[in-house]
Write an enzyme that holds these catalytic residues in place. Structure first.
Site, PDB file in Angstrom:
ATOM      1  N   LYS A  14       0.862  -1.170   0.028  1.00  0.00           N
ATOM      2  CA  LYS A  14      -0.018  -0.055  -0.036  1.00  0.00           C
ATOM      3  C   LYS A  14       0.866   1.388   0.017  1.00  0.00           C
ATOM      4  O   LYS A  14       0.684   2.050  -0.543  1.00  0.00           O
ATOM      5  CB  LYS A  14      -0.968   0.044   1.208  1.00  0.00           C
ATOM      6  CG  LYS A  14      -1.804  -1.254   1.122  1.00  0.00           C
ATOM      7  CD  LYS A  14      -2.808  -1.241   2.515  1.00  0.00           C
ATOM      8  CE  LYS A  14      -2.193  -1.253   3.672  1.00  0.00           C
ATOM      9  NZ  LYS A  14      -1.631  -2.263   4.227  1.00  0.00           N
ATOM     10  N   ARG A  89      -9.928   0.437   8.501  1.00  0.00           N
ATOM     11  CA  ARG A  89      -9.625  -0.938   8.811  1.00  0.00           C
ATOM     12  C   ARG A  89     -10.622  -1.750   9.643  1.00  0.00           C
ATOM     13  O   ARG A  89     -10.340  -2.902   9.854  1.00  0.00           O
ATOM     14  CB  ARG A  89      -8.225  -0.865   9.739  1.00  0.00           C
ATOM     15  CG  ARG A  89      -7.072  -1.024   8.897  1.00  0.00           C
ATOM     16  CD  ARG A  89      -5.859  -0.619   9.977  1.00  0.00           C
ATOM     17  NE  ARG A  89      -4.929  -1.378   9.840  1.00  0.00           N
ATOM     18  CZ  ARG A  89      -3.617  -1.158   9.414  1.00  0.00           C
ATOM     19  NH1 ARG A  89      -3.677   0.014   8.794  1.00  0.00           N
ATOM     20  NH2 ARG A  89      -2.644  -1.965   9.192  1.00  0.00           N
ATOM     21  N   ARG A 128      11.964  -6.059   5.529  1.00  0.00           N
ATOM     22  CA  ARG A 128      12.117  -4.645   5.834  1.00  0.00           C
ATOM     23  C   ARG A 128      12.413  -4.199   7.283  1.00  0.00           C
ATOM     24  O   ARG A 128      13.117  -3.474   7.374  1.00  0.00           O
ATOM     25  CB  ARG A 128      10.655  -4.049   5.566  1.00  0.00           C
ATOM     26  CG  ARG A 128      10.571  -2.428   5.740  1.00  0.00           C
ATOM     27  CD  ARG A 128       9.241  -1.760   5.435  1.00  0.00           C
ATOM     28  NE  ARG A 128       8.297  -2.188   6.163  1.00  0.00           N
ATOM     29  CZ  ARG A 128       6.878  -1.878   6.168  1.00  0.00           C
ATOM     30  NH1 ARG A 128       6.552  -1.203   5.190  1.00  0.00           N
ATOM     31  NH2 ARG A 128       6.093  -2.393   6.978  1.00  0.00           N
ATOM     32  N   ARG A 134      11.147   0.296  12.164  1.00  0.00           N
ATOM     33  CA  ARG A 134       9.994  -0.144  12.341  1.00  0.00           C
ATOM     34  C   ARG A 134       9.894  -1.325  13.516  1.00  0.00           C
ATOM     35  O   ARG A 134      10.114  -2.562  13.223  1.00  0.00           O
ATOM     36  CB  ARG A 134       8.864  -0.391  11.247  1.00  0.00           C
ATOM     37  CG  ARG A 134       8.179   1.052  10.978  1.00  0.00           C
ATOM     38  CD  ARG A 134       7.089   0.451   9.670  1.00  0.00           C
ATOM     39  NE  ARG A 134       5.938  -0.134  10.138  1.00  0.00           N
ATOM     40  CZ  ARG A 134       4.981  -0.265   9.586  1.00  0.00           C
ATOM     41  NH1 ARG A 134       4.914   0.259   8.070  1.00  0.00           N
ATOM     42  NH2 ARG A 134       4.014  -0.970   9.747  1.00  0.00           N
ATOM     43  N   ARG A 146      -0.299  -8.897  13.152  1.00  0.00           N
ATOM     44  CA  ARG A 146      -0.771  -8.092  12.509  1.00  0.00           C
ATOM     45  C   ARG A 146      -1.611  -8.768  11.256  1.00  0.00           C
ATOM     46  O   ARG A 146      -2.798  -8.054  10.800  1.00  0.00           O
ATOM     47  CB  ARG A 146       0.232  -7.159  11.804  1.00  0.00           C
ATOM     48  CG  ARG A 146       0.515  -6.145  12.517  1.00  0.00           C
ATOM     49  CD  ARG A 146       2.216  -5.539  12.340  1.00  0.00           C
ATOM     50  NE  ARG A 146       2.154  -4.945  11.001  1.00  0.00           N
ATOM     51  CZ  ARG A 146       3.242  -4.957  10.439  1.00  0.00           C
ATOM     52  NH1 ARG A 146       4.358  -5.202  10.949  1.00  0.00           N
ATOM     53  NH2 ARG A 146       3.471  -4.093   9.253  1.00  0.00           N
TER      54      ARG A 146
HETATM   55  P1  AP5 Z   1       4.765  -1.511   1.808  1.00  0.00           P
HETATM   56  O1  AP5 Z   1       4.498  -0.750   0.426  1.00  0.00           O
HETATM   57  O2  AP5 Z   1       5.294  -0.977   2.941  1.00  0.00           O
HETATM   58  O3  AP5 Z   1       3.367  -2.512   2.310  1.00  0.00           O
HETATM   59  P2  AP5 Z   1       2.128  -1.657   3.099  1.00  0.00           P
HETATM   60  O4  AP5 Z   1       0.945  -2.491   2.759  1.00  0.00           O
HETATM   61  O5  AP5 Z   1       2.050  -0.410   3.032  1.00  0.00           O
HETATM   62  O6  AP5 Z   1       2.540  -2.589   4.607  1.00  0.00           O
HETATM   63  P3  AP5 Z   1       2.656  -1.898   5.886  1.00  0.00           P
HETATM   64  O7  AP5 Z   1       3.457  -2.689   6.705  1.00  0.00           O
HETATM   65  O8  AP5 Z   1       2.869  -0.388   6.049  1.00  0.00           O
HETATM   66  O9  AP5 Z   1       1.118  -2.369   6.452  1.00  0.00           O
HETATM   67  P4  AP5 Z   1       0.705  -2.122   7.667  1.00  0.00           P
HETATM   68  O10 AP5 Z   1      -0.980  -2.168   7.357  1.00  0.00           O
HETATM   69  O11 AP5 Z   1       0.901  -3.198   8.822  1.00  0.00           O
HETATM   70  O12 AP5 Z   1       0.941  -0.799   8.475  1.00  0.00           O
HETATM   71  P5  AP5 Z   1       0.468   0.725   8.824  1.00  0.00           P
HETATM   72  O13 AP5 Z   1       1.372   1.438   8.868  1.00  0.00           O
HETATM   73  O14 AP5 Z   1      -0.703   0.878   8.122  1.00  0.00           O
HETATM   74  O15 AP5 Z   1       5.621  -2.960   1.544  1.00  0.00           O
HETATM   75  C1  AP5 Z   1       5.945  -3.633   2.382  1.00  0.00           C
HETATM   76  C2  AP5 Z   1       7.380  -4.056   1.825  1.00  0.00           C
HETATM   77  O16 AP5 Z   1       7.394  -4.657   0.602  1.00  0.00           O
HETATM   78  C3  AP5 Z   1       8.262  -2.973   1.510  1.00  0.00           C
HETATM   79  O17 AP5 Z   1       9.762  -3.268   2.121  1.00  0.00           O
HETATM   80  C4  AP5 Z   1       8.341  -2.780   0.317  1.00  0.00           C
HETATM   81  O18 AP5 Z   1       9.681  -2.237  -0.211  1.00  0.00           O
HETATM   82  C5  AP5 Z   1       8.249  -4.304  -0.222  1.00  0.00           C
HETATM   83  N1  AP5 Z   1       7.307  -4.273  -1.474  1.00  0.00           N
HETATM   84  C6  AP5 Z   1       6.435  -3.405  -1.767  1.00  0.00           C
HETATM   85  N2  AP5 Z   1       5.724  -3.853  -3.205  1.00  0.00           N
HETATM   86  C7  AP5 Z   1       6.632  -5.068  -3.412  1.00  0.00           C
HETATM   87  C8  AP5 Z   1       6.764  -5.843  -4.556  1.00  0.00           C
HETATM   88  N3  AP5 Z   1       5.824  -5.657  -5.493  1.00  0.00           N
HETATM   89  N4  AP5 Z   1       7.370  -6.827  -4.568  1.00  0.00           N
HETATM   90  C9  AP5 Z   1       8.407  -7.164  -3.448  1.00  0.00           C
HETATM   91  N5  AP5 Z   1       8.550  -6.302  -2.288  1.00  0.00           N
HETATM   92  C10 AP5 Z   1       7.455  -5.188  -2.440  1.00  0.00           C
HETATM   93  O19 AP5 Z   1      -0.171   0.127  10.197  1.00  0.00           O
HETATM   94  C11 AP5 Z   1       0.687  -0.120  11.306  1.00  0.00           C
HETATM   95  C12 AP5 Z   1       0.013  -0.176  12.655  1.00  0.00           C
HETATM   96  O20 AP5 Z   1      -0.668   1.206  12.706  1.00  0.00           O
HETATM   97  C13 AP5 Z   1      -1.058  -1.295  12.681  1.00  0.00           C
HETATM   98  O21 AP5 Z   1      -0.719  -2.422  12.909  1.00  0.00           O
HETATM   99  C14 AP5 Z   1      -2.166  -0.435  13.679  1.00  0.00           C
HETATM  100  O22 AP5 Z   1      -1.565  -0.925  14.993  1.00  0.00           O
HETATM  101  C15 AP5 Z   1      -1.812   0.864  13.298  1.00  0.00           C
HETATM  102  N6  AP5 Z   1      -2.935   1.359  12.487  1.00  0.00           N
HETATM  103  C16 AP5 Z   1      -2.774   2.139  11.341  1.00  0.00           C
HETATM  104  N7  AP5 Z   1      -3.661   2.400  10.626  1.00  0.00           N
HETATM  105  C17 AP5 Z   1      -5.022   1.996  11.608  1.00  0.00           C
HETATM  106  C18 AP5 Z   1      -6.254   2.035  11.605  1.00  0.00           C
HETATM  107  N8  AP5 Z   1      -6.715   2.471  10.476  1.00  0.00           N
HETATM  108  N9  AP5 Z   1      -6.798   1.620  12.582  1.00  0.00           N
HETATM  109  C19 AP5 Z   1      -6.479   1.224  13.733  1.00  0.00           C
HETATM  110  N10 AP5 Z   1      -5.114   1.078  13.562  1.00  0.00           N
HETATM  111  C20 AP5 Z   1      -4.110   1.480  12.716  1.00  0.00           C
HETATM  112 MG    MG Z   2       2.191   0.878   5.065  1.00  0.00          MG
END
Ligand code: AP5
Ligand code: MG
Length: 192
Positions: A14, A89, A128, A134, A146
């Site tokens: 994402k 979410r 990552r 992180r 997660r």
């Molecule tokens: P990346 O692009 O970072 O993927 P992502 O889907 O953004 O993954 P996140 O880890 O950010 O998702 P998340 O939902 O756990 O985290 P968030 O910050 O939202 O890619 C991941 C890796 O893969 C990278 O190294 C990238 O380079 C690699 N990659 C990308 N594309 C690729 C490809 N095509 N091929 C190979 N490799 C690739 O949330 C974190 C925490 O915050 C949650 O756990 C929760 O506690 C809290 N939180 C956030 N939002 C909410 C909400 N709305 N409600 C409640 N809690 C929330």
């Molecule tokens: Mg993300």
């Protein structure tokens, strides 16, 4: 105004695709994960509370993230559209978002859902974790927590928007460029 939800499990790409999409379409990027990490970096009380929950791989309370999104929408009155990443979410967050957007006479145009296998998600996130700093990427048990939280509370968001025919599934495995092309073609279909 055209608003997009980029949907998918942790590690589905994402954040990676959001960077490219906002540049291509002139959208404002709203990532609740990034907003929460910025609160943690500033050591605000919200950030300190949220970090405890995030480090367990659990979701922070709906009211916290809905409040952050509401402020961000108000702070960008001239936006041509928003790209929501990692939000909504839960079904409660989805309903709250729809209400906030309708108050601004707009709505979600499309939910683009990235499909990636669980083995690939775990591999990407642990990889990552070697460099990202992180703390929720460091250990396999937190990464898996997660993903479990996603299945328990977040996957239903696709069903919620599915009832309004707004969801398109896109293959999230392959090169970053290939996936970006697939996402753009779905957006372009809806803009034309
Ligand atoms: P990346 O692009 O970072 O993927 P992502 O889907 O953004 O993954 P996140 O880890 O950010 O998702 P998340 O939902 O756990 O985290 P968030 O910050 O939202 O890619 C991941 C890796 O893969 C990278 O190294 C990238 O380079 C690699 N990659 C990308 N594309 C690729 C490809 N095509 N091929 C190979 N490799 C690739 O949330 C974190 C925490 O915050 C949650 O756990 C929760 O506690 C809290 N939180 C956030 N939002 C909410 C909400 N709305 N409600 C409640 N809690 C929330
Ligand atoms: Mg993300």
């Amino acid at each position: 105004m055209f608003n997009i939800i980029l949907f998918g499990p942790p590690g589905s790409g994402k954040g990676t695709q959001s960077e490219k999409l906002i540049a291509a379409y002139g959208l404002i990027h709203l990532s609740t994960g990034d907003l929460l990490r910025s609160e943690i970096a500033k050591q605000t009380s919200l950030g300190i509370e949220a970090k405890i929950i995030m480090d367990k791989g659990q979701l922070v309370p709906d009211a916290v993230v809905v409040g952050m999104i509401s402020s961000a929408l108000d702070a960008n009155p001239q936006a041509g559209g928003f790209l929501f990443d990692g939000f909504p979410r839960t079904v409660a967050q989805s309903e709250a978002l729809d209400t906030l957007l309708s108050l601004k006479n707009t709505e979600i145009g499309v939910v683009l859902a990235l499909d990636v296998s669980e083995e690939e998600l775990v591999k990407r996130l642990l990889n990552r974790g070697l460099t990202s700093g992180r703390s929720d990427d460091n250990t396999e048990s937190v990464v898996r927590a997660r993903i479990t939280e996603y299945h328990a509370k977040t996957s239903v968001v696709a069903r919620y928007y599915g009832q309004f025919n707004k969801v398109v599934h896109v293959k999230g495995e392959g090169s970053v460029a290939e996936i970006f092309t697939l996402l753009c073609s779905e957006i372009d279909k809806r803009l034309s």
